[in-house]
Enzyme design. Sequence first.
Site, PDB file in Angstrom:
ATOM      1  N   GLY A  16       0.825  -1.203   0.000  1.00 22.92           N
ATOM      2  CA  GLY A  16       0.000   0.000   0.000  1.00 22.92           C
ATOM      3  C   GLY A  16       0.852   1.242   0.000  1.00 22.92           C
ATOM      4  O   GLY A  16       2.068   1.196   0.211  1.00 22.92           O
ATOM      5  N   GLY A  18       0.847   5.446   1.296  1.00 23.59           N
ATOM      6  CA  GLY A  18       0.241   6.488   2.098  1.00 23.59           C
ATOM      7  C   GLY A  18       0.716   7.861   1.655  1.00 23.59           C
ATOM      8  O   GLY A  18       1.331   8.018   0.601  1.00 23.59           O
ATOM      9  N   GLY A  19       0.427   8.864   2.478  1.00 27.23           N
ATOM     10  CA  GLY A  19       0.771  10.219   2.108  1.00 27.23           C
ATOM     11  C   GLY A  19       2.259  10.475   2.046  1.00 27.23           C
ATOM     12  O   GLY A  19       2.718  11.299   1.252  1.00 27.23           O
ATOM     13  N   MET A  20       3.046   9.761   2.871  1.00 22.95           N
ATOM     14  CA  MET A  20       4.477  10.052   2.856  1.00 22.95           C
ATOM     15  C   MET A  20       5.345   8.796   2.810  1.00 22.95           C
ATOM     16  O   MET A  20       6.566   8.888   2.770  1.00 22.95           O
ATOM     17  CB  MET A  20       4.852  10.876   4.095  1.00 22.95           C
ATOM     18  CG  MET A  20       4.690  10.166   5.421  1.00 22.95           C
ATOM     19  SD  MET A  20       5.238  11.216   6.797  1.00 22.95           S
ATOM     20  CE  MET A  20       5.079  10.085   8.176  1.00 22.95           C
ATOM     21  N   ALA A  21       4.731   7.612   2.787  1.00 22.03           N
ATOM     22  CA  ALA A  21       5.535   6.391   2.784  1.00 22.03           C
ATOM     23  C   ALA A  21       4.827   5.283   2.026  1.00 22.03           C
ATOM     24  O   ALA A  21       3.612   5.316   1.838  1.00 22.03           O
ATOM     25  CB  ALA A  21       5.825   5.941   4.223  1.00 22.03           C
ATOM     26  N   VAL A  23       4.398   0.981   1.857  1.00 24.22           N
ATOM     27  CA  VAL A  23       4.499  -0.195   2.715  1.00 24.22           C
ATOM     28  C   VAL A  23       4.663  -1.429   1.832  1.00 24.22           C
ATOM     29  O   VAL A  23       3.888  -1.642   0.899  1.00 24.22           O
ATOM     30  CB  VAL A  23       3.263  -0.355   3.620  1.00 24.22           C
ATOM     31  CG1 VAL A  23       3.424  -1.581   4.519  1.00 24.22           C
ATOM     32  CG2 VAL A  23       3.067   0.890   4.470  1.00 24.22           C
ATOM     33  N   ASP A 132      -5.213  10.143  14.325  1.00 23.78           N
ATOM     34  CA  ASP A 132      -5.667   9.802  12.972  1.00 23.78           C
ATOM     35  C   ASP A 132      -6.364   8.449  12.971  1.00 23.78           C
ATOM     36  O   ASP A 132      -6.156   7.631  12.084  1.00 23.78           O
ATOM     37  CB  ASP A 132      -4.466   9.785  12.015  1.00 23.78           C
ATOM     38  CG  ASP A 132      -4.900   9.835  10.554  1.00 23.78           C
ATOM     39  OD1 ASP A 132      -6.051  10.234  10.289  1.00 23.78           O
ATOM     40  OD2 ASP A 132      -4.104   9.460   9.682  1.00 23.78           O
TER      41      ASP A 132
END
Length: 632
Positions: A16, A18-21, A23, A132
């Site tokens: 997946g 995300g906004g900054m990383a 996975v 979050d």
Amino acid sequence: MNKVIAERYELIDLLGQGGMADVYLAKDTILNRTIAIKILRTSLAKDPVYIARFQREASAAAALSHKNIVEIYDVGEDNNQYYIVMEYVPGTTLKDLILRRGALHVMEAIDIMKQVLSGTARAHQMGIIHRDLKPQNILVTDSGVAKIADFGIASISTGSHFTQTDVIMGSLHYLAPELARGEKATVQSDIYALGIVFYELLRGQVPFNGESPVNIALKHMQEDLPSLLEFNPTIPQSVENIIIKATAKNLNDRYRNVVDMLNDLKTCLSRTDEKKLVFVHDEPDPTIVVSPRKIFENDDEEVVKEEPEPETVVKEQPKKKKSIIEKLKKVNPKVLLGAAAAFIVIVFIAVYFMLFAGNTQANVMPDLLGMTQEKAEKLLEDYGVTIDKTVYTELSDEYEEGEIIETDPKSGSSIKEGDVVKITVSKGKYIVIGNYVGMSQDEATEELESDEMGFTVNIKKEISSEKAGTVIDQSLKKGYKQDPTEEDRTITLTISKGSYTVLDNYVGMTFDEAKQKLEAIGFTVSKSEQSSDKESGIVISQSLASGYKIDPDEKDRHITLTVSIGNNVEVPNVVGKKVEDAQAYLESAGFVVNPEAGDKKEGEQGIVYQQTPAAGSSVKKGATITIYYYDE
């Protein structure tokens, strides 16, 4: 992928983004176990703010040990790549579960929330506020175990301070009203988010949607949640009351801690006579005024309550309109409260986009997919961004050779001048094997050996009920993806030889009838004769029995039919015998004997020198045999 981080973690697949990383599924080659590894994006690895946020996530999660929180194994940096190694949780996110199944059963939703609340309570005990919490950050295993993940914007009471921008990075659908007003995140902010998550589990969707972030934020600040019982009357009122209390606008009405909410959840199904929870306030809540820029400053900044300005006495002038202040005094305070809140949120969102979305120092990564590298380089020149010299290549189902199929960072991510973008370029489309079963051998072979496919076709034949020459199986199944760069491309087609030829029973047929049938199926027929009780010309036996199977590929097919010649016997040979002995022998065999003396004088007297019919002839029993012998 064949990429190894820190000479230990072998990347297997992308799980997946995300906004900054990103996975990845990976393997710990030392401990030989499957793990998940989160890697800060290359474009952000030079930004100290993002590095600090990433490290804070690691610190927050590593400090926690709970069965309902994803466990952190390792944290580090390798070749300017910051990573967090964590427990791999096979399953799905709670968001995907809701999207796939819709509203969950009450019992299942309660079970999941108990686990999430238990994990959150542990984090709060350690002084960590998640900030979050949402279904996207809650993983559910196949066995139903829920685990909280992604502490990327968590705040630690003993840690350094981060800006309120972190809150915006969370979803507005789960944002507590006080956070939308610019206040500091607290335990009760997490509780509000958990209440919205619980609502979504039972309803199948979030309570508030809107066309813009401002619209959604205003609904969280002003509107009550839509009734769950109207959607599903079977939901107990005690369950809805937990959500009402968890999502109360006024902090004095909301749960003070997660443990209280968890205790209510454990007993809610036993409280069957509860009335709907309604909060009553004598006076409206005070209006909160926040400088828009303070939204992005230190979390510890105090909010400012609106103080009434001192009234100024003004003499009334004739024929003048009333002052604005005098008009506002007559307006309902609740209306003023709503208007003030709306104004604050609008300014808040506007300032956010002004400071961040419009910042010339940070741009949005354009979509390069499908472009050639040359075209992408020209486009990125406008951003002051370059493409990494190392270009990866992969096969693609969608993109032609030379087209970009993946970028790091992804489209829509934040990029800055001087960043370097990694790209993966298609080295061509896979050759996808079709379904050739049912085709003729020639048709399938022609397609597979074409320039586009380039396969070498091997043929294997088998007996089948299908028509001879039909493909009945293939060694590479439909959908198999063949690397076009591999020159050795071989496929084996199994071709039907047709069915066995099965022999009938030809005994009892006339020889001509049986011969005609056998020749029609490719046989050559031989004939032998034999006396029998059957009528002459009738087949009395066959060399290959009825039911015998002949392989369709067998070309040399031969059969012998034995045909009756009636009730006849073979005449024995008595030439050379004494006439008396010959006569006795033939009579004993059932023949009538007619001895005649011959006119020859050369032979030995009394010896048979000829017989009629001749020896070996077939005659009926009782027939007359004439024998000729020498006389004096």
